[in-house]
Design an enzyme around this catalytic site. Structure first.
Site, mmCIF file in Angstrom:
data_model
loop_
_atom_site.group_PDB
_atom_site.id
_atom_site.type_symbol
_atom_site.label_atom_id
_atom_site.label_comp_id
_atom_site.label_asym_id
_atom_site.label_seq_id
_atom_site.Cartn_x
_atom_site.Cartn_y
_atom_site.Cartn_z
ATOM 1 N N ALA A 1 54.338 75.449 88.296
ATOM 2 C CA ALA A 1 55.021 74.330 87.452
ATOM 3 C C ALA A 1 54.269 73.974 86.227
ATOM 4 O O ALA A 1 54.817 73.217 85.611
ATOM 5 C CB ALA A 1 54.888 73.081 88.502
ATOM 6 N N GLY A 2 53.094 74.676 86.135
ATOM 7 C CA GLY A 2 52.260 74.439 85.033
ATOM 8 C C GLY A 2 52.914 74.675 83.694
ATOM 9 O O GLY A 2 53.734 75.443 83.406
ATOM 10 N N ARG B 1 48.099 76.245 76.622
ATOM 11 C CA ARG B 1 47.358 77.378 75.567
ATOM 12 C C ARG B 1 47.925 78.650 75.257
ATOM 13 O O ARG B 1 47.114 79.251 74.612
ATOM 14 C CB ARG B 1 45.926 77.466 76.500
ATOM 15 C CG ARG B 1 44.811 76.728 76.336
ATOM 16 C CD ARG B 1 43.589 76.714 77.123
ATOM 17 N NE ARG B 1 43.727 76.512 78.950
ATOM 18 C CZ ARG B 1 42.862 76.730 79.592
ATOM 19 N NH1 ARG B 1 41.810 77.662 79.053
ATOM 20 N NH2 ARG B 1 43.081 76.747 80.839
ATOM 21 N N LYS C 1 54.718 79.143 81.486
ATOM 22 C CA LYS C 1 53.594 79.868 81.572
ATOM 23 C C LYS C 1 53.830 81.126 82.373
ATOM 24 O O LYS C 1 53.780 82.230 82.170
ATOM 25 C CB LYS C 1 52.377 79.425 82.022
ATOM 26 C CG LYS C 1 51.095 80.288 81.934
ATOM 27 C CD LYS C 1 49.833 79.453 81.902
ATOM 28 C CE LYS C 1 49.620 79.199 83.755
ATOM 29 N NZ LYS C 1 48.297 78.623 83.913
ATOM 30 N N GLY D 1 49.049 67.268 89.913
ATOM 31 C CA GLY D 1 48.007 67.803 90.692
ATOM 32 C C GLY D 1 48.580 69.063 91.587
ATOM 33 O O GLY D 1 49.692 68.908 92.186
ATOM 34 N N ASN E 1 82.920 118.930 70.591
ATOM 35 C CA ASN E 1 81.703 118.872 69.348
ATOM 36 C C ASN E 1 82.024 117.946 68.524
ATOM 37 O O ASN E 1 83.308 117.826 68.073
ATOM 38 C CB ASN E 1 81.665 120.193 68.791
ATOM 39 C CG ASN E 1 80.585 120.569 68.021
ATOM 40 O OD1 ASN E 1 80.137 119.712 67.189
ATOM 41 N ND2 ASN E 1 79.885 121.690 68.190
ATOM 42 N N ASN F 1 85.459 101.022 65.755
ATOM 43 C CA ASN F 1 85.905 100.404 66.717
ATOM 44 C C ASN F 1 86.156 98.932 66.906
ATOM 45 O O ASN F 1 86.469 98.258 67.895
ATOM 46 C CB ASN F 1 85.070 100.798 68.115
ATOM 47 C CG ASN F 1 83.384 100.389 67.788
ATOM 48 O OD1 ASN F 1 83.133 100.481 66.777
ATOM 49 N ND2 ASN F 1 82.912 99.802 68.883
ATOM 50 N N TYR F 2 86.082 98.581 65.815
ATOM 51 C CA TYR F 2 85.597 96.854 65.554
ATOM 52 C C TYR F 2 86.436 96.562 64.182
ATOM 53 O O TYR F 2 86.299 96.991 62.956
ATOM 54 C CB TYR F 2 84.164 96.512 65.421
ATOM 55 C CG TYR F 2 84.019 94.928 65.483
ATOM 56 C CD1 TYR F 2 84.720 94.242 66.449
ATOM 57 C CD2 TYR F 2 83.267 94.336 64.415
ATOM 58 C CE1 TYR F 2 84.397 92.813 66.265
ATOM 59 C CE2 TYR F 2 83.142 93.150 64.409
ATOM 60 C CZ TYR F 2 83.810 92.271 65.396
ATOM 61 O OH TYR F 2 83.399 90.929 65.420
#
Length: 467
Positions: free
Chosen positions: A10-11, A15, A25, A80, A380, A389-390
């Site tokens: 949970a920290g 840093r 983290k 804690g 080949n 294609n777009y």
């Protein structure tokens, strides 16, 4: 005896200095695997009945990482380590058995060590067993104070609270414990935040147990490096180096060659077959699986890809790609998601494939883009060919059959179909289907103008003089 695990994740990790305020983290990766995932993978082989991970800061990210292997509880306010473990009460309080508690930012811990800790707990009949380590310079760590005659643990003294004699103790608390589960939750209910930080400390559970003359033992870790915690990016880099060496050593002992292990980066989840050679500056991440007798690198990146046997992959980038056997790939080939390459193919320099499917013996040697396409065997594809294609909104599909020849500089405007044994002439823009045994050509007729060179050059010189 049933076994359970609590992973504290949970920290905040302030840093780490991230610009992403929601970046937990334990989600920082080493070789593509998040820190907490290393801890989860270390405890999975221990025969656990249930894993519970405590998430808090950046919890949505952490939850996504662990939820396939673990139940998840939230620590909304960070009061804690004792308070964190209290959050598992609804899931674990009434369970009988042994519970291991450990931190999610210790990626170097091994299954072997944790297994030995459990065995020590069970063999000695402890109600709590602490994993400890002996350090030459223990400054900053909580010291393990033992009874002289019985060698039982009397207390964990924080560094700032030690007297001169206690400060000389080299055995320290690593923050990993195995508890009798019912005893753990009994004493969690007695914790108070009576300290300068106004937090609930898990170490106070040990103090309360000793006060009540409950049996508390300790197991001394053989390699202190295993409990190395990550608090900043320097420590992250150090842990990454250790893990990389472990992974590479294991692979080399299994029959994989690495010309330079120091510049080879391979995820712990990767599988590589015997007699494969990995050249320098190669990175292989994710769930990649590589067969036998391949030649990979140098300067190659492979992620979440499957590669068969007897391939040569040189200076290329492969992402979520499946490659068969006996292929030549690269240099400078790039493949993207959902690309498959069959057997005996040649995919050459500066070729990009995306959602492309090559059957066996396809040749695509250089300077080409093939996207959203199926290509039949023994076809080949000439230099500088493109599947367009777009259209700015939609992706369309191209189908190229078997034994086709796509001439150099061909643009295939999708959606389009080239049937088996068809041909496009170099420099053509193909907008209509090409049938079996047809040649498609769209080039305008060539014109040669006599004296054209001199004419064009004189015009260019005239423009230059005007400037």
């Amino acid at each position: 005896m049933d076994r359970y695990a609590i992973v504290m994740a949970a920290g905040k990790g302030s840093r780490m200095k991230s610009i992403d305020e929601d970046h937990s983290k334990v989600s920082y990766p080493i070789l593509g695997r998040p820190l907490v995932k290393y801890v989860i993978e270390a405890i999975k082989p221990l025969g656990l009945k249930q894993i519970v991970t405590i998430v808090g800061f950046g919890g949505d990210v952490t939850k996504r990482i662990v939820e396939a292997d673990s139940d998840v509880v939230w620590q909304k306010e960070l009061y804690g380590t004792g308070h964190a473990v209290m959050q598992t009460k609804p899931l674990l309080e009434n369970k009988k058995g042994a519970t291991i508690v450990l931190c999610g930012d210790t990626p170097l811990i091994t299954s072997e060590t944790l297994g030995k800790l459990f065995k020590k707990f069970e063999k000695d009949g402890d109600l709590a067993t602490i994993l400890t380590s002996v350090m030459e310079n223990p400054a900053g760590y909580g010291r393990i104070v033992r009874e002289e005659k019985t060698n039982r643990v009397l207390a964990i003294k924080e560094d700032k609270d030690c007297d001169a004699s206690e400060r000389s103790i080299e055995e320290v608390n690593t923050g990993i414990y195995v508890f009798d589960n019912e005893t753990l939750f009994h004493y969690l209910g007695q914790l108070t935040p009576d300290n300068a930080q106004h937090e609930y400390y898990l170490t106070d559970v040990i103090s309360l147990m000793v006060k009540d003359k409950k049996q508390v033992g300790a197991y001394i870790l053989e390699d202190a490096q295993e409990v190395f915690g990550i608090n900043d990016r320097i420590q992250l880099a150090y842990a990454a180096k250790v893990i990389r060496k472990r992974v590479n050593k294991k692979l080399m002992l299994s029959g994989v060659s690495m010309e330079d292990p120091e510049t080879t980066y391979i995820s712990p989840d990767v599988e590589i077959g015997q007699d494969t050679i990995i050249l320098p500056m190669t990175t292989i991440l994710g769930k990649s699986k590589i067969g036998k007798a391949n030649f990979i690198g140098p300067n190659t990146y492979i992620e979440n890809s499957t590669i068969g046997d007897y391939n040569n992959v040189m200076s290329s980038y492969l992402f979520e790609t499946t490659v068969g056997s006996h292929n030549e790939i690269g240099p400078f080939t790039k493949t993207r998601t959902n690309t498959t390459i069959g057997d005996h193919c040649r995919v050459g320099n500066f070729v990009e494939l995306k959602n492309a499917h090559f059957e066996n013996s396809v040749k695509c040697a250089h300077l080409t883009y093939i996207g959203d396409s199926d290509v039949g065997e023994k076809t080949n594809i000439g230099c500088m060919s493109v599947t367009a294609n777009y259209d700015g909104v939609n992706k369309s599909h191209t189908n190229i059959g078997k034994n086709c020849f796509v001439g150099s500089g061909t643009i295939l405007v999708s959606p389009i179909n080239m049937e088996d044994q068809s041909f496009t002439a170099a420099g053509s823009v193909i907008t209509k289907d090409v049938k079996f045994d047809e040649l498609a050509i769209t080039r305008p007729e060539q014109r040669n103008i006599e004296g054209g060179y001199t004419m064009v050059r004189n015009k260019a010189l005239a423009r230059k003089e005007k400037k």
